[in-house]
Design a protein around this motif. Structure first.
Motif, PDB file in Angstrom:
ATOM      1  N   PRO A 120       0.805  -1.236   0.000  1.00 22.80           N
ATOM      2  CA  PRO A 120       0.000   0.000   0.000  1.00 22.80           C
ATOM      3  C   PRO A 120       0.832   1.276   0.000  1.00 22.80           C
ATOM      4  N   ASN A 121       1.960   1.271   0.689  1.00 18.16           N
ATOM      5  CA  ASN A 121       2.687   2.523   0.901  1.00 18.16           C
ATOM      6  C   ASN A 121       3.732   2.827  -0.168  1.00 18.16           C
ATOM      7  N   VAL A 122       4.337   1.785  -0.730  1.00 19.53           N
ATOM      8  CA  VAL A 122       5.354   1.993  -1.771  1.00 19.53           C
ATOM      9  C   VAL A 122       4.765   1.752  -3.160  1.00 19.53           C
ATOM     10  N   LEU A 123       4.207   0.566  -3.370  1.00 20.47           N
ATOM     11  CA  LEU A 123       3.647   0.259  -4.683  1.00 20.47           C
ATOM     12  C   LEU A 123       2.447   1.154  -4.985  1.00 20.47           C
ATOM     13  N   GLY A 124       1.680   1.500  -3.957  1.00 22.92           N
ATOM     14  CA  GLY A 124       0.572   2.430  -4.155  1.00 22.92           C
ATOM     15  C   GLY A 124       1.055   3.789  -4.632  1.00 22.92           C
ATOM     16  N   THR A 125       2.171   4.243  -4.062  1.00 27.72           N
ATOM     17  CA  THR A 125       2.750   5.514  -4.494  1.00 27.72           C
ATOM     18  C   THR A 125       3.242   5.426  -5.933  1.00 27.72           C
ATOM     19  N   GLU A 126       3.780   4.275  -6.324  1.00 28.70           N
ATOM     20  CA  GLU A 126       4.196   4.075  -7.714  1.00 28.70           C
ATOM     21  C   GLU A 126       3.014   4.242  -8.662  1.00 28.70           C
ATOM     22  N   GLN A 127       1.853   3.710  -8.277  1.00 26.63           N
ATOM     23  CA  GLN A 127       0.675   3.820  -9.141  1.00 26.63           C
ATOM     24  C   GLN A 127       0.157   5.250  -9.198  1.00 26.63           C
ATOM     25  N   LEU A 129       2.080   7.824  -8.984  1.00 26.09           N
ATOM     26  CA  LEU A 129       3.065   8.446  -9.864  1.00 26.09           C
ATOM     27  C   LEU A 129       2.761   8.133 -11.330  1.00 26.09           C
ATOM     28  N   ARG A 130       2.323   6.918 -11.562  1.00 28.91           N
ATOM     29  CA  ARG A 130       1.958   6.523 -12.922  1.00 28.91           C
ATOM     30  C   ARG A 130       0.798   7.364 -13.440  1.00 28.91           C
ATOM     31  N   MET A 131      -0.228   7.562 -12.592  1.00 27.60           N
ATOM     32  CA  MET A 131      -1.359   8.391 -12.992  1.00 27.60           C
ATOM     33  C   MET A 131      -0.926   9.835 -13.247  1.00 27.60           C
ATOM     34  N   ALA A 132      -0.022  10.319 -12.405  1.00 28.89           N
ATOM     35  CA  ALA A 132       0.429  11.712 -12.533  1.00 28.89           C
ATOM     36  C   ALA A 132       1.215  11.961 -13.807  1.00 28.89           C
ATOM     37  N   SER A 133       1.830  10.930 -14.346  1.00 31.58           N
ATOM     38  CA  SER A 133       2.700  11.104 -15.515  1.00 31.58           C
ATOM     39  C   SER A 133       2.049  10.651 -16.818  1.00 31.58           C
ATOM     40  N   MET A 134       0.876  10.026 -16.746  1.00 32.92           N
ATOM     41  CA  MET A 134       0.219   9.524 -17.948  1.00 32.92           C
ATOM     42  C   MET A 134      -0.516  10.654 -18.666  1.00 32.92           C
ATOM     43  N   TYR A 135      -0.350  10.717 -19.978  1.00 37.53           N
ATOM     44  CA  TYR A 135      -0.986  11.701 -20.862  1.00 37.53           C
ATOM     45  C   TYR A 135      -0.433  13.111 -20.671  1.00 37.53           C
ATOM     46  N   ARG A 136      -0.413  13.605 -19.448  1.00 39.52           N
ATOM     47  CA  ARG A 136       0.171  14.925 -19.164  1.00 39.52           C
ATOM     48  C   ARG A 136       0.614  14.937 -17.705  1.00 39.52           C
ATOM     49  N   ILE A 137       1.614  15.734 -17.437  1.00 38.86           N
ATOM     50  CA  ILE A 137       2.158  15.800 -16.073  1.00 38.86           C
ATOM     51  C   ILE A 137       1.182  16.546 -15.153  1.00 38.86           C
ATOM     52  N   LYS A 138       0.960  15.957 -13.976  1.00 37.66           N
ATOM     53  CA  LYS A 138       0.066  16.571 -12.998  1.00 37.66           C
ATOM     54  C   LYS A 138       0.798  16.738 -11.667  1.00 37.66           C
ATOM     55  N   PRO A 139       0.556  17.805 -10.946  1.00 41.62           N
ATOM     56  CA  PRO A 139       1.194  17.978  -9.637  1.00 41.62           C
ATOM     57  C   PRO A 139       0.727  16.912  -8.651  1.00 41.62           C
ATOM     58  N   ILE A 140       1.653  16.484  -7.796  1.00 44.67           N
ATOM     59  CA  ILE A 140       1.333  15.590  -6.692  1.00 44.67           C
ATOM     60  C   ILE A 140       1.607  16.333  -5.394  1.00 44.67           C
ATOM     61  N   TYR A 141       0.612  16.345  -4.511  1.00 45.55           N
ATOM     62  CA  TYR A 141       0.775  16.857  -3.156  1.00 45.55           C
ATOM     63  C   TYR A 141       0.748  15.638  -2.243  1.00 45.55           C
ATOM     64  N   HIS A 142       1.922  15.278  -1.765  1.00 42.26           N
ATOM     65  CA  HIS A 142       2.120  13.999  -1.087  1.00 42.26           C
ATOM     66  C   HIS A 142       2.210  14.180   0.420  1.00 42.26           C
ATOM     67  N   LEU A 185      11.076   7.813  -4.239  1.00 41.61           N
ATOM     68  CA  LEU A 185      10.520   7.556  -5.568  1.00 41.61           C
ATOM     69  C   LEU A 185       9.983   8.846  -6.181  1.00 41.61           C
ATOM     70  N   LEU A 186       9.232   9.587  -5.388  1.00 42.82           N
ATOM     71  CA  LEU A 186       8.629  10.823  -5.880  1.00 42.82           C
ATOM     72  C   LEU A 186       9.682  11.892  -6.145  1.00 42.82           C
ATOM     73  N   GLN A 187      10.646  12.003  -5.251  1.00 40.78           N
ATOM     74  CA  GLN A 187      11.703  13.002  -5.444  1.00 40.78           C
ATOM     75  C   GLN A 187      12.528  12.695  -6.692  1.00 40.78           C
ATOM     76  N   ASN A 188      12.768  11.429  -6.954  1.00 46.32           N
ATOM     77  CA  ASN A 188      13.514  11.043  -8.150  1.00 46.32           C
ATOM     78  C   ASN A 188      12.740  11.415  -9.413  1.00 46.32           C
ATOM     79  N   ALA A 189      11.431  11.170  -9.398  1.00 45.41           N
ATOM     80  CA  ALA A 189      10.598  11.532 -10.550  1.00 45.41           C
ATOM     81  C   ALA A 189      10.558  13.036 -10.741  1.00 45.41           C
ATOM     82  N   ALA A 190      10.470  13.762  -9.646  1.00 44.49           N
ATOM     83  CA  ALA A 190      10.437  15.219  -9.729  1.00 44.49           C
ATOM     84  C   ALA A 190      11.735  15.761 -10.323  1.00 44.49           C
TER      85      ALA A 190
END
Length: 295
Positions: A120-127, A129-142, A185-190
């Motif tokens: 839930p905490n790691v793989l969920g965050t990966e998903q 991140l996947r939604m945030a990067s699909m089609y267009r970049i969206k901000p994440i407030y984590h 994971l999020l910081q690396n993507a950012a």
């Protein structure tokens, strides 16, 4: 916010902070808010979310206004599952519609090991991140936790600018370790993909300031219940910072603006901490008999 937000994706709406985030976002935006809700077999996600809002005494405020209620869109899903437990069509539709993501969902448990909390905490965050990067970049407030620095505090005071140390996960509890990895994971993507990211690290979250509605399973509530049942309490001056859920939700929404992308915020009550011994004093003031014993 720089432009009107039409659609928000929120995880963790059935938790205490997520519920107050939902209320606050409904107050300050006109957006439709998709709420990821984990349900039991056959359970209606709308009813589960409504039960949560009733528990935290938010439903009388939100439920009385059809224009507000109609903007709440609960969807059945699970942070532990691929695509957050959604069908590929639903996941892609949300990826197209959503403007921003508030990721408040997590399995909060300081006893379970990393192996259980990883999904839930790691793989969920990966998903997310996947939604945030699909089609267009969206901000994440984590929403993370200050406990990502628990072990690091042994090496001196830390600030929001202190980098996380991956070696800390070997000596931390499972929950804090998963939150460290999720942040990394999020910081690396950012960093590498220009993902707009803001991270919030709350301390101890307590009941709101209006009616005291709280989560009875949180540590501080369980501690008070436990010392009353035992009739004794440890003689400890350890301090707790406690910040009401509605205040943290307001802080997060206030700080969720483009100029804060790339920043980390520690949200805790530094000025009005309370010690374990003070809690014992408060409990005794309500007529409970407590023996304070050495610890």
């Amino acid at each position: 916010m720089a432009k009107p937000i039409k659609c928000i994706f929120l995880t963790g709406a059935t938790g205490i902070l997520g519920a107050f985030l939902l209320q606050r976002l409904l107050e300050i935006t006109t957006a439709n808010i998709y709420c990821l809700v984990r349900v039991s077999h056959g359970q209606d996600p709308y009813e589960r979310l409504k039960e949560t809002l009733i528990h935290f005494k938010l439903w009388p405020i939100l439920g009385s206004n059809p224009l507000v209620v109609n903007r709440i869109i609960p969807i059945s899903g699970n942070l532990s599952s691929p695509l957050l437990g959604l069908s590929i069509d639903t996941f892609e539709q949300l990826s197209k519609e959503v403007d921003v993501i508030y990721h408040s969902g997590a399995h909060v448990n300081t006893v379970l090991p990393f192996s259980v909390l990883r999904a839930p905490n790691v793989l969920g965050t990966e998903q997310v991140l996947r939604m945030a990067s699909m089609y267009r970049i969206k901000p994440i407030y984590h929403i993370s936790t200050v406990s990502v620095l628990n072990r690091s505090l042994e090496r001196g005071p830390k600030t929001e600018h202190t980098p996380l140390n991956i070696s800390d996960i070997d000596i931390m509890g499972g929950y804090s370790a998963t939150k460290i990895i999720a942040e990394l994971l999020l910081q690396n993507a950012a960093k590498h993909y220009d993902l707009p990211l803001t991270i919030y690290r709350p301390g101890t979250i307590t009941g709101d300031t209006i009616n005291g509605a709280s989560n009875e399973t949180q540590f501080i509530n369980r501690y008070i219940q436990g010392i009353i049942q035992l009739g004794s309490a440890p003689n400890v001056d350890t301090k707790f910072d406690m910040l009401p859920a509605n205040i943290i939700a307001k802080q997060i929404c206030y700080l969720s603006i483009p100029k804060n992308h790339g920043k980390i915020f520690h949200l805790f009550n530094q000025e009005k901490t309370v010690t374990i011994n003070q809690i014992s004093t408060y409990v005794r003031s309500f007529g409970y008999s407590l023996e304070v014993i050495p610890y």
